[in-house]
Motif scaffolding. Structure first.
Motif, PDB file in Angstrom:
ATOM      1  N   PHE A   1      -7.732 -25.082 -34.839  1.00  0.00           N
ATOM      2  CA  PHE A   1      -6.858 -23.922 -34.683  1.00  0.00           C
ATOM      3  C   PHE A   1      -6.373 -23.809 -33.246  1.00  0.00           C
ATOM      4  CE2 PHE A   1      -6.086 -19.536 -33.520  1.00  0.00           C
ATOM      5  CZ  PHE A   1      -5.219 -19.122 -34.513  1.00  0.00           C
ATOM      6  N   VAL A   2      -7.281 -23.895 -32.295  1.00  0.00           N
ATOM      7  CA  VAL A   2      -6.916 -23.757 -30.882  1.00  0.00           C
ATOM      8  C   VAL A   2      -5.955 -24.869 -30.466  1.00  0.00           C
ATOM      9  CG1 VAL A   2      -7.813 -23.840 -28.519  1.00  0.00           C
ATOM     10  CG2 VAL A   2      -8.994 -22.494 -30.255  1.00  0.00           C
ATOM     11  N   GLN A   3      -6.250 -26.101 -30.862  1.00  0.00           N
ATOM     12  CA  GLN A   3      -5.383 -27.226 -30.493  1.00  0.00           C
ATOM     13  C   GLN A   3      -3.992 -27.063 -31.091  1.00  0.00           C
ATOM     14  OE1 GLN A   3      -7.733 -30.430 -32.015  1.00  0.00           O
ATOM     15  NE2 GLN A   3      -8.902 -30.665 -30.124  1.00  0.00           N
ATOM     16  N   ALA A   4      -3.917 -26.716 -32.365  1.00  0.00           N
ATOM     17  CA  ALA A   4      -2.613 -26.554 -33.015  1.00  0.00           C
ATOM     18  C   ALA A   4      -1.866 -25.355 -32.445  1.00  0.00           C
ATOM     19  CB  ALA A   4      -2.795 -26.394 -34.520  1.00  0.00           C
ATOM     20  N   PHE A   5      -2.591 -24.271 -32.175  1.00  0.00           N
ATOM     21  CA  PHE A   5      -1.952 -23.067 -31.641  1.00  0.00           C
ATOM     22  C   PHE A   5      -1.268 -23.347 -30.312  1.00  0.00           C
ATOM     23  CE2 PHE A   5      -2.187 -19.272 -28.951  1.00  0.00           C
ATOM     24  CZ  PHE A   5      -1.388 -18.427 -29.687  1.00  0.00           C
ATOM     25  N   PHE A   6      -1.988 -23.951 -29.387  1.00  0.00           N
ATOM     26  CA  PHE A   6      -1.389 -24.214 -28.082  1.00  0.00           C
ATOM     27  C   PHE A   6      -0.334 -25.314 -28.158  1.00  0.00           C
ATOM     28  CE2 PHE A   6      -5.162 -21.957 -26.516  1.00  0.00           C
ATOM     29  CZ  PHE A   6      -4.503 -21.006 -25.766  1.00  0.00           C
ATOM     30  N   GLY A   7      -0.475 -26.218 -29.108  1.00  0.00           N
ATOM     31  CA  GLY A   7       0.522 -27.273 -29.275  1.00  0.00           C
ATOM     32  C   GLY A   7       1.877 -26.747 -29.697  1.00  0.00           C
ATOM     33  N   VAL A   8       1.896 -25.693 -30.501  1.00  0.00           N
ATOM     34  CA  VAL A   8       3.172 -25.126 -30.931  1.00  0.00           C
ATOM     35  C   VAL A   8       3.565 -23.901 -30.118  1.00  0.00           C
ATOM     36  CG1 VAL A   8       3.037 -26.013 -33.277  1.00  0.00           C
ATOM     37  CG2 VAL A   8       2.117 -23.767 -32.789  1.00  0.00           C
ATOM     38  N   LEU A   9       2.627 -23.301 -29.409  1.00  0.00           N
ATOM     39  CA  LEU A   9       2.929 -22.105 -28.637  1.00  0.00           C
ATOM     40  C   LEU A   9       3.808 -22.393 -27.428  1.00  0.00           C
ATOM     41  CD1 LEU A   9       2.476 -19.075 -28.134  1.00  0.00           C
ATOM     42  CD2 LEU A   9       0.526 -19.719 -26.724  1.00  0.00           C
ATOM     43  N   VAL A  10       3.554 -23.476 -26.744  1.00  0.00           N
ATOM     44  CA  VAL A  10       4.270 -23.762 -25.499  1.00  0.00           C
ATOM     45  C   VAL A  10       5.790 -23.832 -25.719  1.00  0.00           C
ATOM     46  CG1 VAL A  10       4.556 -25.430 -23.648  1.00  0.00           C
ATOM     47  CG2 VAL A  10       2.271 -24.816 -24.418  1.00  0.00           C
ATOM     48  N   PRO A  11       6.287 -24.653 -26.649  1.00  0.00           N
ATOM     49  CA  PRO A  11       7.750 -24.663 -26.824  1.00  0.00           C
ATOM     50  C   PRO A  11       8.293 -23.359 -27.410  1.00  0.00           C
ATOM     51  CG  PRO A  11       6.699 -26.219 -28.328  1.00  0.00           C
ATOM     52  CD  PRO A  11       5.637 -25.678 -27.438  1.00  0.00           C
ATOM     53  N   GLU A  12       7.518 -22.703 -28.276  1.00  0.00           N
ATOM     54  CA  GLU A  12       7.974 -21.442 -28.848  1.00  0.00           C
ATOM     55  C   GLU A  12       8.022 -20.344 -27.797  1.00  0.00           C
ATOM     56  OE1 GLU A  12       9.239 -20.970 -31.749  1.00  0.00           O
ATOM     57  OE2 GLU A  12       8.818 -22.979 -32.451  1.00  0.00           O
ATOM     58  N   LEU A  13       7.084 -20.343 -26.883  1.00  0.00           N
ATOM     59  CA  LEU A  13       7.054 -19.339 -25.826  1.00  0.00           C
ATOM     60  C   LEU A  13       8.295 -19.434 -24.949  1.00  0.00           C
ATOM     61  CD1 LEU A  13       5.411 -17.068 -24.599  1.00  0.00           C
ATOM     62  CD2 LEU A  13       4.254 -18.751 -23.178  1.00  0.00           C
ATOM     63  N   ALA A  14       8.725 -20.637 -24.673  1.00  0.00           N
ATOM     64  CA  ALA A  14       9.944 -20.821 -23.883  1.00  0.00           C
ATOM     65  C   ALA A  14      11.147 -20.212 -24.603  1.00  0.00           C
ATOM     66  CB  ALA A  14      10.179 -22.299 -23.621  1.00  0.00           C
ATOM     67  N   ALA A  15      11.223 -20.403 -25.906  1.00  0.00           N
ATOM     68  CA  ALA A  15      12.336 -19.834 -26.680  1.00  0.00           C
ATOM     69  C   ALA A  15      12.265 -18.312 -26.708  1.00  0.00           C
ATOM     70  CB  ALA A  15      12.315 -20.389 -28.095  1.00  0.00           C
ATOM     71  N   ILE A  16      11.073 -17.767 -26.846  1.00  0.00           N
ATOM     72  CA  ILE A  16      10.910 -16.313 -26.903  1.00  0.00           C
ATOM     73  C   ILE A  16      11.273 -15.677 -25.570  1.00  0.00           C
ATOM     74  CG2 ILE A  16       9.196 -14.470 -27.127  1.00  0.00           C
ATOM     75  CD1 ILE A  16       7.772 -16.332 -29.168  1.00  0.00           C
ATOM     76  N   LEU A  17      10.848 -16.284 -24.488  1.00  0.00           N
ATOM     77  CA  LEU A  17      11.106 -15.717 -23.165  1.00  0.00           C
ATOM     78  C   LEU A  17      12.590 -15.712 -22.806  1.00  0.00           C
ATOM     79  CD1 LEU A  17       8.117 -17.146 -21.120  1.00  0.00           C
ATOM     80  CD2 LEU A  17       8.427 -14.812 -21.960  1.00  0.00           C
TER      81      LEU A  17
ATOM     82  N   LYS B   1       9.608 -16.770 -34.538  1.00  0.00           N
ATOM     83  CA  LYS B   1       9.238 -17.734 -33.499  1.00  0.00           C
ATOM     84  C   LYS B   1       7.936 -17.338 -32.822  1.00  0.00           C
ATOM     85  CE  LYS B   1      13.839 -19.412 -32.390  1.00  0.00           C
ATOM     86  NZ  LYS B   1      14.880 -19.499 -31.368  1.00  0.00           N
ATOM     87  N   ALA B   2       7.666 -16.057 -32.741  1.00  0.00           N
ATOM     88  CA  ALA B   2       6.417 -15.592 -32.141  1.00  0.00           C
ATOM     89  C   ALA B   2       5.247 -15.751 -33.098  1.00  0.00           C
ATOM     90  CB  ALA B   2       6.554 -14.131 -31.728  1.00  0.00           C
ATOM     91  N   VAL B   3       5.503 -15.612 -34.384  1.00  0.00           N
ATOM     92  CA  VAL B   3       4.437 -15.674 -35.387  1.00  0.00           C
ATOM     93  C   VAL B   3       4.160 -17.117 -35.833  1.00  0.00           C
ATOM     94  CG1 VAL B   3       3.799 -14.895 -37.714  1.00  0.00           C
ATOM     95  CG2 VAL B   3       4.951 -13.345 -36.161  1.00  0.00           C
ATOM     96  N   ALA B   4       5.131 -17.982 -35.720  1.00  0.00           N
ATOM     97  CA  ALA B   4       5.004 -19.359 -36.199  1.00  0.00           C
ATOM     98  C   ALA B   4       3.799 -20.106 -35.631  1.00  0.00           C
ATOM     99  CB  ALA B   4       6.296 -20.131 -35.927  1.00  0.00           C
ATOM    100  N   PRO B   5       3.470 -19.974 -34.335  1.00  0.00           N
ATOM    101  CA  PRO B   5       2.282 -20.675 -33.837  1.00  0.00           C
ATOM    102  C   PRO B   5       0.997 -20.260 -34.546  1.00  0.00           C
ATOM    103  CG  PRO B   5       3.629 -19.988 -31.997  1.00  0.00           C
ATOM    104  CD  PRO B   5       4.215 -19.362 -33.224  1.00  0.00           C
ATOM    105  N   PHE B   6       0.869 -18.978 -34.871  1.00  0.00           N
ATOM    106  CA  PHE B   6      -0.320 -18.523 -35.584  1.00  0.00           C
ATOM    107  C   PHE B   6      -0.383 -19.105 -36.993  1.00  0.00           C
ATOM    108  CE2 PHE B   6       0.306 -15.101 -32.471  1.00  0.00           C
ATOM    109  CZ  PHE B   6      -0.957 -15.092 -31.883  1.00  0.00           C
ATOM    110  N   VAL B   7       0.747 -19.131 -37.665  1.00  0.00           N
ATOM    111  CA  VAL B   7       0.802 -19.663 -39.023  1.00  0.00           C
ATOM    112  C   VAL B   7       0.499 -21.162 -39.027  1.00  0.00           C
ATOM    113  CG1 VAL B   7       2.302 -20.049 -41.025  1.00  0.00           C
ATOM    114  CG2 VAL B   7       2.383 -17.868 -39.799  1.00  0.00           C
TER     115      VAL B   7
END
Length: 74
Positions: A14-30, A42-48
């Motif tokens: 979970f942690v590995q997948a979360f951070f793997g998808v969070l980084v590019p999504e965070l850039a889009a959200i910001l 886009k904010a919820v997708a990393p959790f899913v």
């Protein structure tokens, strides 16, 4: 492999997948914030994505432990 080991492996996945998808999504959200449903997604997708990866990991390791245990019985 016991249930605690399976849970630890799923949590690591979970942690590995979360951070793997969070980084590019965070850039889009910001760049735009939460202005509409697609942006919220886009904010919820990393959790899913992380939850799905952890669930697959738990199922895989659970089946592996089950069949290894069965194999050792015979």
């Amino acid at each position: 492999m016991d249930k605690k080991d399976i849970a630890v492996r799923a949590a690591k996945t979970f942690v590995q997948a979360f951070f793997g998808v969070l980084v590019p999504e965070l850039a889009a959200i910001l760049n735009g914030g939460f202005t509409d449903l697609p942006t919220f997604w886009k904010a919820v997708a990393p959790f899913v994505a992380a939850a799905l990866a952890a669930g697959i990991s738990a199922a895989w390791n659970g089946l592996q432990a089950y069949f290894t245990e069965k194999k050792e019985m015979y």
